[in-house]
Design a protein around this motif. Structure first.
Motif, PDB file in Angstrom:
ATOM      1  N   LYS A   1       0.856  -1.183   0.000  1.00 25.08           N
ATOM      2  CA  LYS A   1       0.000   0.000   0.000  1.00 25.08           C
ATOM      3  C   LYS A   1       0.892   1.233   0.000  1.00 25.08           C
ATOM      4  CE  LYS A   1      -3.994  -2.129   2.150  1.00 25.08           C
ATOM      5  NZ  LYS A   1      -4.957  -2.155   3.279  1.00 25.08           N
ATOM      6  N   VAL A   2       0.609   2.157  -0.909  1.00 27.58           N
ATOM      7  CA  VAL A   2       1.409   3.369  -1.045  1.00 27.58           C
ATOM      8  C   VAL A   2       0.666   4.537  -0.411  1.00 27.58           C
ATOM      9  CG1 VAL A   2       2.504   4.975  -2.643  1.00 27.58           C
ATOM     10  CG2 VAL A   2       2.518   2.515  -3.136  1.00 27.58           C
ATOM     11  N   LEU A   3       1.353   5.228   0.489  1.00 33.06           N
ATOM     12  CA  LEU A   3       0.776   6.357   1.198  1.00 33.06           C
ATOM     13  C   LEU A   3       1.577   7.609   0.862  1.00 33.06           C
ATOM     14  CD1 LEU A   3      -0.239   6.257   4.970  1.00 33.06           C
ATOM     15  CD2 LEU A   3       0.650   8.309   3.899  1.00 33.06           C
ATOM     16  N   GLY A   4       0.923   8.603   0.299  1.00 30.44           N
ATOM     17  CA  GLY A   4       1.575   9.865  -0.034  1.00 30.44           C
ATOM     18  C   GLY A   4       1.250  10.928   1.002  1.00 30.44           C
ATOM     19  N   VAL A   5       2.273  11.691   1.409  1.00 31.40           N
ATOM     20  CA  VAL A   5       2.086  12.725   2.430  1.00 31.40           C
ATOM     21  C   VAL A   5       2.523  14.075   1.868  1.00 31.40           C
ATOM     22  CG1 VAL A   5       2.604  13.454   4.786  1.00 31.40           C
ATOM     23  CG2 VAL A   5       2.651  11.016   4.201  1.00 31.40           C
ATOM     24  N   THR A   6       1.628  15.045   1.911  1.00 32.84           N
ATOM     25  CA  THR A   6       1.987  16.410   1.547  1.00 32.84           C
ATOM     26  C   THR A   6       1.327  17.370   2.528  1.00 32.84           C
ATOM     27  OG1 THR A   6       2.262  17.944  -0.302  1.00 32.84           O
ATOM     28  CG2 THR A   6       0.103  16.891  -0.094  1.00 32.84           C
ATOM     29  N   GLY A   7       1.538  18.650   2.332  1.00 30.58           N
ATOM     30  CA  GLY A   7       1.003  19.666   3.225  1.00 30.58           C
ATOM     31  C   GLY A   7       2.038  20.745   3.471  1.00 30.58           C
ATOM     32  N   SER A   8       1.596  21.887   3.959  1.00 32.35           N
ATOM     33  CA  SER A   8       2.504  23.014   4.184  1.00 32.35           C
ATOM     34  C   SER A   8       3.385  22.824   5.405  1.00 32.35           C
ATOM     35  CB  SER A   8       1.692  24.309   4.336  1.00 32.35           C
ATOM     36  OG  SER A   8       0.939  24.574   3.168  1.00 32.35           O
ATOM     37  N   VAL A   9       2.906  22.067   6.374  1.00 34.27           N
ATOM     38  CA  VAL A   9       3.633  21.841   7.625  1.00 34.27           C
ATOM     39  C   VAL A   9       3.458  20.382   8.035  1.00 34.27           C
ATOM     40  CG1 VAL A   9       3.798  22.474  10.061  1.00 34.27           C
ATOM     41  CG2 VAL A   9       3.245  24.225   8.381  1.00 34.27           C
ATOM     42  N   GLY A  10       4.520  19.772   8.558  1.00 36.94           N
ATOM     43  CA  GLY A  10       4.383  18.483   9.227  1.00 36.94           C
ATOM     44  C   GLY A  10       4.582  17.240   8.391  1.00 36.94           C
ATOM     45  N   LYS A  11       4.950  17.382   7.123  1.00 36.25           N
ATOM     46  CA  LYS A  11       5.065  16.205   6.240  1.00 36.25           C
ATOM     47  C   LYS A  11       6.038  15.166   6.791  1.00 36.25           C
ATOM     48  CE  LYS A  11       6.344  18.654   2.653  1.00 36.25           C
ATOM     49  NZ  LYS A  11       6.129  20.009   3.155  1.00 36.25           N
ATOM     50  N   THR A  12       7.247  15.608   7.065  1.00 32.67           N
ATOM     51  CA  THR A  12       8.278  14.674   7.515  1.00 32.67           C
ATOM     52  C   THR A  12       7.928  14.078   8.871  1.00 32.67           C
ATOM     53  OG1 THR A  12       9.971  15.905   6.291  1.00 32.67           O
ATOM     54  CG2 THR A  12      10.736  14.422   8.015  1.00 32.67           C
ATOM     55  N   THR A  13       7.408  14.887   9.777  1.00 32.97           N
ATOM     56  CA  THR A  13       7.045  14.400  11.106  1.00 32.97           C
ATOM     57  C   THR A  13       5.955  13.344  11.017  1.00 32.97           C
ATOM     58  OG1 THR A  13       7.651  16.501  12.127  1.00 32.97           O
ATOM     59  CG2 THR A  13       6.160  15.078  13.364  1.00 32.97           C
ATOM     60  N   ILE A  14       4.922  13.597  10.232  1.00 36.18           N
ATOM     61  CA  ILE A  14       3.825  12.633  10.083  1.00 36.18           C
ATOM     62  C   ILE A  14       4.336  11.338   9.468  1.00 36.18           C
ATOM     63  CG2 ILE A  14       1.683  12.159   8.821  1.00 36.18           C
ATOM     64  CD1 ILE A  14       1.033  15.191   9.213  1.00 36.18           C
ATOM     65  N   LYS A  15       5.175  11.449   8.451  1.00 30.68           N
ATOM     66  CA  LYS A  15       5.764  10.263   7.820  1.00 30.68           C
ATOM     67  C   LYS A  15       6.519   9.434   8.849  1.00 30.68           C
ATOM     68  CE  LYS A  15       9.676  10.808   6.062  1.00 30.68           C
ATOM     69  NZ  LYS A  15      10.746  11.445   5.288  1.00 30.68           N
ATOM     70  N   ASN A  16       7.326  10.094   9.670  1.00 35.84           N
ATOM     71  CA  ASN A  16       8.118   9.384  10.681  1.00 35.84           C
ATOM     72  C   ASN A  16       7.230   8.741  11.748  1.00 35.84           C
ATOM     73  OD1 ASN A  16      10.449  10.147   9.345  1.00 35.84           O
ATOM     74  ND2 ASN A  16      10.878  11.870  10.692  1.00 35.84           N
ATOM     75  N   ILE A  17       6.168   9.435  12.136  1.00 32.49           N
ATOM     76  CA  ILE A  17       5.267   8.889  13.157  1.00 32.49           C
ATOM     77  C   ILE A  17       4.551   7.649  12.635  1.00 32.49           C
ATOM     78  CG2 ILE A  17       3.147   9.322  14.473  1.00 32.49           C
ATOM     79  CD1 ILE A  17       4.048  12.232  14.734  1.00 32.49           C
ATOM     80  N   ILE A  18       4.082   7.688  11.399  1.00 27.43           N
ATOM     81  CA  ILE A  18       3.414   6.511  10.820  1.00 27.43           C
ATOM     82  C   ILE A  18       4.353   5.319  10.835  1.00 27.43           C
ATOM     83  CG2 ILE A  18       2.389   5.535   8.720  1.00 27.43           C
ATOM     84  CD1 ILE A  18       1.422   8.367   8.053  1.00 27.43           C
ATOM     85  N   SER A  19       5.614   5.560  10.520  1.00 25.60           N
ATOM     86  CA  SER A  19       6.604   4.490  10.561  1.00 25.60           C
ATOM     87  C   SER A  19       6.761   3.942  11.974  1.00 25.60           C
ATOM     88  CB  SER A  19       7.948   4.997  10.036  1.00 25.60           C
ATOM     89  OG  SER A  19       8.953   4.017  10.200  1.00 25.60           O
ATOM     90  N   GLU A  20       6.839   4.842  12.969  1.00 22.40           N
ATOM     91  CA  GLU A  20       6.981   4.409  14.359  1.00 22.40           C
ATOM     92  C   GLU A  20       5.784   3.576  14.816  1.00 22.40           C
ATOM     93  OE1 GLU A  20       9.266   4.408  16.497  1.00 22.40           O
ATOM     94  OE2 GLU A  20      10.731   5.904  15.898  1.00 22.40           O
ATOM     95  N   LEU A  21       4.599   3.925  14.341  1.00 23.19           N
ATOM     96  CA  LEU A  21       3.379   3.251  14.780  1.00 23.19           C
ATOM     97  C   LEU A  21       3.167   1.894  14.108  1.00 23.19           C
ATOM     98  CD1 LEU A  21       2.822   5.996  16.084  1.00 23.19           C
ATOM     99  CD2 LEU A  21       0.492   5.888  15.197  1.00 23.19           C
ATOM    100  N   THR A  22       3.915   1.624  13.036  1.00 22.88           N
ATOM    101  CA  THR A  22       3.639   0.409  12.264  1.00 22.88           C
ATOM    102  C   THR A  22       4.844  -0.506  12.044  1.00 22.88           C
ATOM    103  OG1 THR A  22       4.023   1.658  10.216  1.00 22.88           O
ATOM    104  CG2 THR A  22       1.738   1.465  10.976  1.00 22.88           C
ATOM    105  N   SER A  23       6.063  -0.004  12.156  1.00 20.81           N
ATOM    106  CA  SER A  23       7.230  -0.740  11.661  1.00 20.81           C
ATOM    107  C   SER A  23       7.552  -2.007  12.443  1.00 20.81           C
ATOM    108  CB  SER A  23       8.457   0.177  11.620  1.00 20.81           C
ATOM    109  OG  SER A  23       8.725   0.718  12.894  1.00 20.81           O
ATOM    110  N   LYS A  24       7.071  -2.131  13.671  1.00 17.47           N
ATOM    111  CA  LYS A  24       7.316  -3.366  14.417  1.00 17.47           C
ATOM    112  C   LYS A  24       6.344  -4.478  14.033  1.00 17.47           C
ATOM    113  CE  LYS A  24       9.901  -2.032  18.509  1.00 17.47           C
ATOM    114  NZ  LYS A  24      10.045  -2.232  19.968  1.00 17.47           N
ATOM    115  N   LEU A  25       5.254  -4.108  13.399  1.00 21.57           N
ATOM    116  CA  LEU A  25       4.245  -5.091  13.006  1.00 21.57           C
ATOM    117  C   LEU A  25       4.278  -5.393  11.522  1.00 21.57           C
ATOM    118  CD1 LEU A  25       1.193  -3.749  15.075  1.00 21.57           C
ATOM    119  CD2 LEU A  25       2.788  -5.572  15.705  1.00 21.57           C
ATOM    120  N   TYR A  26       4.817  -4.463  10.732  1.00 21.63           N
ATOM    121  CA  TYR A  26       4.778  -4.600   9.271  1.00 21.63           C
ATOM    122  C   TYR A  26       6.136  -4.237   8.681  1.00 21.63           C
ATOM    123  CZ  TYR A  26      -0.210  -4.310  10.376  1.00 21.63           C
ATOM    124  OH  TYR A  26      -1.453  -4.508  10.929  1.00 21.63           O
TER     125      TYR A  26
END
Length: 459
Positions: A103-128
């Motif tokens: 599944k491909v997830l694209g992240v954009t926006g004026s603020v917070g792109k990198t932070t949101i990307k990193n958080i999603i990884s933290e919330l999922t990387s131990k399970l997937y």
């Protein structure tokens, strides 16, 4: 598992590859080459990266892709008309032919792109098996490179998409074809290249251009431009929202001086989380956005994230200096929205720990004709949050300083403005004590990280 094989390279580029190999990845930087990797020599404005093919081979590259006019030869050298096009072809082939369950997830926006990307990884990387773009690889080189390096057996591929002009995100979206798209918020960043914030919203909404109907779009319900973006999306996609008015919302936020408690309402289900250290309300909203995206992907949340989640360096990370002062390192970049949020976070942190609050602010760049008024607006946020001291640097931040002096002279905020970085650093280093917390924030070009680097090393 190899990232590429010879047959796939041949098909993707429409060329014969003489060397027979499995390849460990793709790089456009010889310093980042892994043994057995593919080096693509991108032609820049001043230098054609292809001239470094020899260095790439010395570093262990198994294949070099260079432009036709580069003097290079060997079984492990491919010459193409345009190396950027070759990178795009590899990314497109990866997306269209190699992914079965990714599944491909694209992240954009004026603020917070990198932070949101990193958080999603933290919330999922131990399970997937999660692949995500490193750093801020979000432009017409970085995003295709990240996609080209995604393992075929990944579960989730998270790609950041940035822009400086209209059409750029559309270009990236059509390569990535995201199943899920996040638009974190719309703010007056890059206004120097646009005529209005509405134009920025339209450009960010281009992330849907490569999506198939039925995908999910995550929007900020508190953003005044979300309604405008909804009209652009129409009924082609499923929409989830986050924020105070969203499908995913923060019911309660509290920092007690050592831990942060947040109560989240996730589509009507309330969940309490107790996180270590200081998590700003703005960072908590980014966590909320990540929850919405993971729900859209139909994945589970790794509950152990509460022990790991924190602000990253340059994006709100807290440092204790040798003198005992606290530094909120938010030096990576700045826009009016992010500066106001950072000031609010500074106030909360200082109040709970009974510290003097100090804002060290540099210019917010690329705001166009409204730069002066947007810098002046920052003064009111400082006053509303009872900040004790303001140190500013840059031509534009002088407007903030002036606003504080002329309009809020009877308040308790003490303000100093500096023309040179060395002078600011010398003053700050002699001023900070173990009873202080200082926020350091400004646009990347202001090099505010120099202040953080110095203060973290000296008493």
């Amino acid at each position: 598992m190899p990232i590429w094989d010879t047959d796939s390279i041949c098909i993707a580029l429409g060329l014969d590859v003489s060397c027979i190999s499995n390849f460990t990845g793709v790089s456009i930087n010889t310093e980042a080459i892994n043994a057995g990797g593919i080096f693509i020599g991108i032609k820049g404005k001043n230098v054609d990266g292809g001239i470094f093919w020899g260095k790439a081979l010395e570093k262990g590259a198994a294949l070099c892709i260079v432009n036709q006019d580069i003097e290079a030869h060997g079984d492990n050298i491919i010459k193409v008309q345009n190396t950027h096009d070759a990178l795009i072809k590899l990314a497109e082939y990866k997306r269209n032919h190699c992914f079965k369950n990714v599944k491909v997830l694209g992240v954009t926006g004026s603020v917070g792109k990198t932070t949101i990307k990193n958080i999603i990884s933290e919330l999922t990387s131990k399970l997937y098996n999660v692949h995500f773009s490193k750093g801020n690889f979000n432009n017409h080189y970085g995003m295709p490179l990240s996609l080209a390096n995604c393992p075929n057996d990944a579960d989730l591929c998270i790609l950041e998409m940035g822009m400086s002009a209209s059409g750029e995100i559309s270009f990236l979206s059509k390569i990535a074809k995201p199943d899920i798209a996040i638009i974190s918020c719309i703010a007056p960043a890059h206004l120097a290249q646009f005529n209005s914030i509405e134009e920025i919203a339209r450009a960010k909404a281009e992330i849907i251009d490569g999506m198939n109907d039925g995908g999910y779009v995550i929007l900020n319900a508190d953003d005044e431009y979300s309604k405008f973006i909804r009209q652009l999306i129409e009924t082609r996609f499923n929409i989830l929202t986050f924020g105070k008015k969203g499908d995913f919302k923060i019911e309660k936020y509290e920092f007690d001086g050592s831990k942060t408690k947040i109560t989240l309402n996730l589509l009507g289900q309330k969940r309490d989380f107790l996180l270590n250290g200081f998590i700003s309300e703005h960072l908590a909203e980014n966590i909320l956005c990540a929850f919405a995206a993971i729900y859209a992907a139909q994945y589970e949340i790794d509950e152990s994230f509460i022990d790991r989640i924190s602000a990253s360096h340059g994006r709100g990370h807290i440092i204790k200096t040798p003198s005992g002062a606290h530094i909120i390192d938010d030096s990576y970049n700045a826009s009016p929205l992010s500066v106001k949020a950072a000031i609010k976070g500074l106030s909360v942190y200082a109040k709970q720990l009974s510290l003097r609050s100090i804002a060290i602010l540099g210019d917010m760049k690329e705001l166009g004709k409204d730069s002066e008024s947007m810098h002046r607006e920052i003064a009111q946020q400082l006053i509303l949050n009872n900040i004790d001291f303001l140190f500013t640097i840059g031509e534009l931040m002088e407007f903030t300083h002036s606003e504080v002096i002329t309009r809020f002279h009877n308040k308790n905020l003490i303000a100093l403005h500096f023309q040179e970085m060395d002078s600011l650093i010398n003053t700050i280093s002699g001023f900070l004590s173990n009873g202080d917390v200082a926020l350091v924030k400004g646009s990347n070009s202001m090099k505010m990280h120099k202040i953080v680097d110095y203060l973290s090393m000296h008493k």
